[in-house]
Design an enzyme around this catalytic site. Structure first.
Site, PDB file in Angstrom:
ATOM      1  N   LEU A   6       0.820  -1.201   0.000  1.00  0.00           N
ATOM      2  CA  LEU A   6       0.000   0.000   0.000  1.00  0.00           C
ATOM      3  C   LEU A   6       0.857   1.255   0.000  1.00  0.00           C
ATOM      4  O   LEU A   6       1.723   1.437   0.873  1.00  0.00           O
ATOM      5  CB  LEU A   6      -0.895   0.018   1.242  1.00  0.00           C
ATOM      6  CG  LEU A   6      -1.916  -1.119   1.365  1.00  0.00           C
ATOM      7  CD1 LEU A   6      -2.276  -1.329   2.828  1.00  0.00           C
ATOM      8  CD2 LEU A   6      -3.150  -0.794   0.539  1.00  0.00           C
ATOM      9  N   ASP A   7       0.622   2.121  -0.966  1.00  0.00           N
ATOM     10  CA  ASP A   7       1.202   3.461  -0.907  1.00  0.00           C
ATOM     11  C   ASP A   7       0.581   4.182   0.290  1.00  0.00           C
ATOM     12  O   ASP A   7      -0.478   3.786   0.790  1.00  0.00           O
ATOM     13  CB  ASP A   7       0.896   4.182  -2.225  1.00  0.00           C
ATOM     14  CG  ASP A   7       1.425   5.600  -2.246  1.00  0.00           C
ATOM     15  OD1 ASP A   7       2.594   5.812  -1.869  1.00  0.00           O
ATOM     16  OD2 ASP A   7       0.665   6.502  -2.633  1.00  0.00           O
ATOM     17  N   LEU A   8       1.215   5.259   0.734  1.00  0.00           N
ATOM     18  CA  LEU A   8       0.723   5.999   1.910  1.00  0.00           C
ATOM     19  C   LEU A   8       0.029   7.300   1.493  1.00  0.00           C
ATOM     20  O   LEU A   8      -1.191   7.415   1.568  1.00  0.00           O
ATOM     21  CB  LEU A   8       1.875   6.269   2.873  1.00  0.00           C
ATOM     22  CG  LEU A   8       1.532   6.990   4.178  1.00  0.00           C
ATOM     23  CD1 LEU A   8       0.500   6.216   4.989  1.00  0.00           C
ATOM     24  CD2 LEU A   8       2.801   7.224   5.011  1.00  0.00           C
ATOM     25  N   ASP A   9       0.810   8.294   1.027  1.00  0.00           N
ATOM     26  CA  ASP A   9       0.240   9.592   0.652  1.00  0.00           C
ATOM     27  C   ASP A   9      -0.690   9.450  -0.547  1.00  0.00           C
ATOM     28  O   ASP A   9      -0.300   8.950  -1.599  1.00  0.00           O
ATOM     29  CB  ASP A   9       1.354  10.586   0.295  1.00  0.00           C
ATOM     30  CG  ASP A   9       2.258  10.903   1.469  1.00  0.00           C
ATOM     31  OD1 ASP A   9       1.769  10.880   2.618  1.00  0.00           O
ATOM     32  OD2 ASP A   9       3.448  11.178   1.253  1.00  0.00           O
TER      33      ASP A   9
END
Length: 229
Positions: free
Chosen positions: A14-17
């Site tokens: 999962l990417d964050l931003d």
């Protein structure tokens, strides 16, 4: 070439931003301060918003700052970000519910972000997102804070996160990346990993499709369905 989603997904990076959190307010405000404090002209907010997600060095190069100039602007930005911008941030609506359902479906969740790892872990912990990750904060993979290049900003992070997934028992062909920007798609594809793009993030119109995302989720509920169907 667009990679296709596996028949069965077991591990998710999962990417964050722009994927889990709406971090633009704090990042843009700290960028404004950083450019000004370093003595550079402050780009317009719509330009600064494009900085959210990609490696900082690549974004700085896009506005004409490289080498020592880029390093000075990044250092000034990070001073402000640490002091006030980091937690001017929020979890997107529907994300906790989607993550809960993904875990209940048996998926292993990890974070792979171009944000420096020590920042990413603080943010993940602050918002309680570590409770959804396998290994808690050990499931957060971020960038080396001194890495200003595109490769070291995301492709190396994905490589490390993928290795972490394999160490947790993943078959690499059953791993999927989730992100909101083209660099997420490209970095994952470099390692043969398909990406589900999320439409609620910071990508421009058609950006994810043009980059080769395997599918687009319009809502966190759609993301859950794509990863568990």
């Amino acid at each position: 070439m667009t990679l296709t989603l596996p028949t069965r997904t077991t591990h998710v990076l999962l990417d964050l931003d722009g994927t889990l959190t709406d971090s633009a307010p704090g990042i843009v405000a700290s960028l404004r301060t950083g450019f000004a404090d370093a003595g550079f002209a402050v780009p317009a907010d719509d330009v600064l918003r494009t900085f959210v997600g990609p490696p900082l060095g690549a974004s700085m190069a896009g506005v004409g700052l490289t080498g020592a100039d880029a390093a000075a602007a990044i250092a000034a930005y990070r001073r402000d970000f640490e002091a006030r911008g980091m937690f001017d941030n929020s979890v997107f609506p529907g994300i906790p519910e989607a993550l809960t359902e993904l875990r209940q479906a048996g998926l292993t969740l990890l974070v792979a972000t171009a944000k420096p790892e020590h920042y990413a872990r603080q943010i993940v912990e602050h918002f309680g997102l570590d409770t959804y990750l396998t290994g808690g904060l050990d499931g957060v993979y971020g960038a080396n804070p001194e890495a200003f290049t595109e490769v070291e900003g995301k492709e190396v992070v994905v490589e490390r996160a993928l290795a972490g997934a394999v160490a947790l028992g993943a078959d690499a062909t059953q791993v999927v990346m989730v992100g909101d920007r083209e660099h997420d798609v490209h970095a994952a594809a470099h390692h043969g990993v398909p990406t589900v793009g999320v439409a609620w993030g910071y990508g421009g119109p058609g950006e994810l499709e043009a980059a080769g995302a395997a599918a687009i989720a319009r809502t966190p509920g759609e993301l859950r369905k794509l990863l568990t169907s």
